[in-house]
Design a protein around this motif. Structure first.
Motif, mmCIF file in Angstrom:
data_model
loop_
_atom_site.group_PDB
_atom_site.id
_atom_site.type_symbol
_atom_site.label_atom_id
_atom_site.label_comp_id
_atom_site.label_asym_id
_atom_site.label_seq_id
_atom_site.Cartn_x
_atom_site.Cartn_y
_atom_site.Cartn_z
ATOM 1 N N THR A 1 51.544 79.324 -15.970
ATOM 2 C CA THR A 1 51.388 80.956 -17.020
ATOM 3 C C THR A 1 49.795 80.473 -17.406
ATOM 4 N N SER A 2 49.016 81.802 -16.570
ATOM 5 C CA SER A 2 47.885 81.886 -17.371
ATOM 6 C C SER A 2 47.200 82.011 -18.924
ATOM 7 N N ALA A 3 46.550 81.901 -19.344
ATOM 8 C CA ALA A 3 46.185 81.594 -20.674
ATOM 9 C C ALA A 3 45.635 83.575 -21.314
ATOM 10 N N ILE A 4 45.884 84.363 -20.290
ATOM 11 C CA ILE A 4 46.211 85.807 -21.207
ATOM 12 C C ILE A 4 47.814 86.019 -21.121
ATOM 13 N N GLN A 5 48.873 85.187 -20.035
ATOM 14 C CA GLN A 5 50.126 85.779 -20.152
ATOM 15 C C GLN A 5 50.779 84.856 -20.985
ATOM 16 N N ARG A 6 50.561 83.456 -21.888
ATOM 17 C CA ARG A 6 50.269 82.568 -22.911
ATOM 18 C C ARG A 6 50.050 83.537 -24.082
ATOM 19 N N LEU A 7 48.979 84.197 -24.463
ATOM 20 C CA LEU A 7 48.451 84.542 -25.030
ATOM 21 C C LEU A 7 49.662 85.858 -25.826
ATOM 22 N N GLN A 8 50.271 86.609 -25.048
ATOM 23 C CA GLN A 8 50.973 87.390 -24.585
ATOM 24 C C GLN A 8 52.217 87.122 -25.326
ATOM 25 N N ILE A 9 52.729 85.973 -24.650
ATOM 26 C CA ILE A 9 54.076 85.546 -25.092
ATOM 27 C C ILE A 9 54.336 84.979 -26.849
ATOM 28 N N LEU A 10 52.747 84.011 -27.018
ATOM 29 C CA LEU A 10 52.810 84.240 -28.316
ATOM 30 C C LEU A 10 52.247 84.888 -29.442
ATOM 31 N N LYS A 11 51.997 86.287 -28.918
ATOM 32 C CA LYS A 11 52.596 87.662 -29.642
ATOM 33 C C LYS A 11 53.570 87.623 -30.263
ATOM 34 N N HIS A 12 54.450 87.823 -28.975
ATOM 35 C CA HIS A 12 55.648 88.780 -28.954
ATOM 36 C C HIS A 12 56.507 87.717 -30.253
ATOM 37 N N TYR A 13 56.582 87.168 -29.647
ATOM 38 C CA TYR A 13 57.436 85.690 -30.186
ATOM 39 C C TYR A 13 57.484 85.443 -32.132
ATOM 40 N N PHE A 14 55.496 85.558 -32.241
ATOM 41 C CA PHE A 14 55.296 85.208 -33.551
ATOM 42 C C PHE A 14 55.530 86.088 -34.623
ATOM 43 N N TYR A 15 55.014 87.785 -33.695
ATOM 44 C CA TYR A 15 55.011 89.121 -34.655
ATOM 45 C C TYR A 15 56.212 89.608 -34.223
ATOM 46 N N THR A 16 56.672 89.766 -32.762
ATOM 47 C CA THR A 16 58.233 90.747 -32.742
ATOM 48 C C THR A 16 59.358 89.581 -33.272
ATOM 49 N N GLU A 17 59.991 88.445 -32.782
ATOM 50 C CA GLU A 17 60.531 87.838 -32.867
ATOM 51 C C GLU A 17 61.308 87.562 -34.196
ATOM 52 N N LEU A 18 59.426 86.228 -35.107
ATOM 53 C CA LEU A 18 59.804 86.217 -36.032
ATOM 54 C C LEU A 18 59.525 86.424 -37.703
ATOM 55 N N GLY A 19 58.511 88.010 -36.763
ATOM 56 C CA GLY A 19 58.499 89.335 -37.444
ATOM 57 C C GLY A 19 57.493 88.743 -38.705
ATOM 58 N N PHE A 20 56.758 88.082 -38.623
ATOM 59 C CA PHE A 20 55.262 87.794 -39.290
ATOM 60 C C PHE A 20 54.802 88.754 -39.489
ATOM 61 N N GLY A 21 53.973 89.151 -40.400
ATOM 62 C CA GLY A 21 53.345 89.886 -41.101
ATOM 63 C C GLY A 21 52.120 90.231 -42.244
ATOM 64 N N PRO A 22 51.964 91.109 -42.577
ATOM 65 C CA PRO A 22 51.562 91.225 -44.032
ATOM 66 C C PRO A 22 52.464 91.468 -45.213
ATOM 67 N N ASN A 23 52.391 91.736 -46.083
ATOM 68 C CA ASN A 23 53.016 91.621 -47.229
ATOM 69 C C ASN A 23 52.414 92.638 -48.145
ATOM 70 N N PRO A 24 52.548 93.979 -47.409
ATOM 71 C CA PRO A 24 52.051 95.394 -48.267
ATOM 72 C C PRO A 24 52.556 95.717 -49.959
ATOM 73 N N ASN A 25 53.258 94.970 -50.016
ATOM 74 C CA ASN A 25 54.042 94.952 -51.551
ATOM 75 C C ASN A 25 53.295 94.054 -52.536
ATOM 76 N N ASP A 26 52.984 92.863 -52.319
ATOM 77 C CA ASP A 26 51.980 92.493 -53.569
ATOM 78 C C ASP A 26 51.111 91.508 -52.466
ATOM 79 N N PHE A 27 49.851 91.822 -51.896
ATOM 80 C CA PHE A 27 49.132 91.192 -50.839
ATOM 81 C C PHE A 27 48.294 90.024 -51.873
ATOM 82 N N TYR A 28 48.828 90.052 -52.978
ATOM 83 C CA TYR A 28 47.137 89.468 -53.614
ATOM 84 C C TYR A 28 48.439 88.164 -54.382
ATOM 85 N N ALA A 29 49.825 88.468 -53.789
ATOM 86 C CA ALA A 29 50.827 86.758 -54.558
ATOM 87 C C ALA A 29 50.247 85.582 -53.931
#
Length: 280
Positions: A60-88
């Motif tokens: 698995t190339s580095a660029i493929q690893r990055l795509q796999i990581l991004k899909h897992y982190f943002y899409t599957e696990l749903g990590f992201g900003p807290n728009p309601n209370d950014f400064y909590a």
């Protein structure tokens, strides 16, 4: 202030060469959550990494690893900003972020960097003004990525984000600073100091002095040569009416930087505190 937890934090950040950024960032939360199981949080992150590793082969190339990581982190696990209370403050505590999937750029970046490094990606943090970034080294070149979304940013986009900061600081025209200065990789100590200063700002604004002291104690441990952090700890001690430690910190600050811009102000504080200690 439980000295055991401060000693543990001090042991983690003692050396630059082997500073375990993820563990130290988790341990920061012990000032607010004294019973936090740091190893349990690390184990949880390792479990995430193990899932990722099952999707990767040596080919698995580095660029493929990055795509796999991004899909897992943002899409599957749903990590992201807290728009309601950014400064909590919770957006800066890694165990909370893992539970809630919400964070600020620097806290999400620390998680992404840990997961990426476990699958053989070279991801480093970048202390970009007003928005922490990640820098990923690939055969195709360097990518600058937004930890909130995983989006790669072009030089033009980065320059647009930088310009308001340069304007505010007066770094324009002949004094203009090149973009690359702001894109260098940060050391774990630099990342941790920014991480702690975010919490410091939040607790300062809300005047939560006990919580602020817990953060400030760690900043003094992390940056032992910073007289400003020692001064600030003294000012927090004073707010909490811990008069003798407040005096000790402020006197040290003046002793070692007698020409400081705020020297007169600090002398006034000391005089007031000395008057109060006589009354006690």
């Amino acid at each position: 202030m439980p000295t055991q937890q401060l000693d543990y934090f001090a042991s983690l950040v003692a050396e630059d060469e082997h500073l375990p950024l993820t563990e130290a960032a988790i341990a920061v939360a012990q000032h607010a959550y004294p019973d936090l199981d740091v190893q349990g949080v690390l184990d949880h992150i390792d479990q995430m990494a193990e899932k990722l590793k099952t999707r990767i082969t040596p080919e698995t190339s580095a660029i493929q690893r990055l795509q796999i990581l991004k899909h897992y982190f943002y899409t599957e696990l749903g990590f992201g900003p807290n728009p309601n209370d950014f400064y909590a403050p919770e957006n800066s505590y890694l165990h909370q972020i893992i539970d809630n999937r919400r964070g600020i750029p620097i806290s999400l970046a620390i998680l992404m960097m840990e997961l990426g490094n476990q699958i053989g990606l070279k991801i480093r943090g970048v202390s970009f003004p007003n928005h922490f970034m990640m820098r990923i080294s690939l055969q195709q070149g360097e990518i600058i990525m937004d930890p909130l979304t995983g989006a790669s940013l072009s030089k033009n986009e980065l320059q647009e984000m930088l310009d308001p900061y340069l304007d505010a600081k007066g770094y324009r025209g002949e004094l203009s600073l090149p973009l690359n200065i702001f894109l260098r990789a940060s050391s774990p100590r630099e990342i941790l100091s920014r991480f702690l200063r975010n919490l410091k700002m939040i607790y300062s604004e809300h005047e939560r002095w006990e919580r602020l002291l817990g953060v400030q104690e760690r900043l003094v441990i992390l940056l032992p040569d910073s007289l400003e952090e020692i001064r600030d700890r003294g000012l927090i001690f004073a707010q909490l009416e811990y008069l003798r430690p407040a005096l000790a910190d402020m006197q040290r600050y003046l002793r070692e930087s007698p020409e400081a811009e705020d020297a007169t102000e600090i002398r006034d504080h000391i005089a007031t505190l000395e008057g109060q200690t006589k009354l006690h």
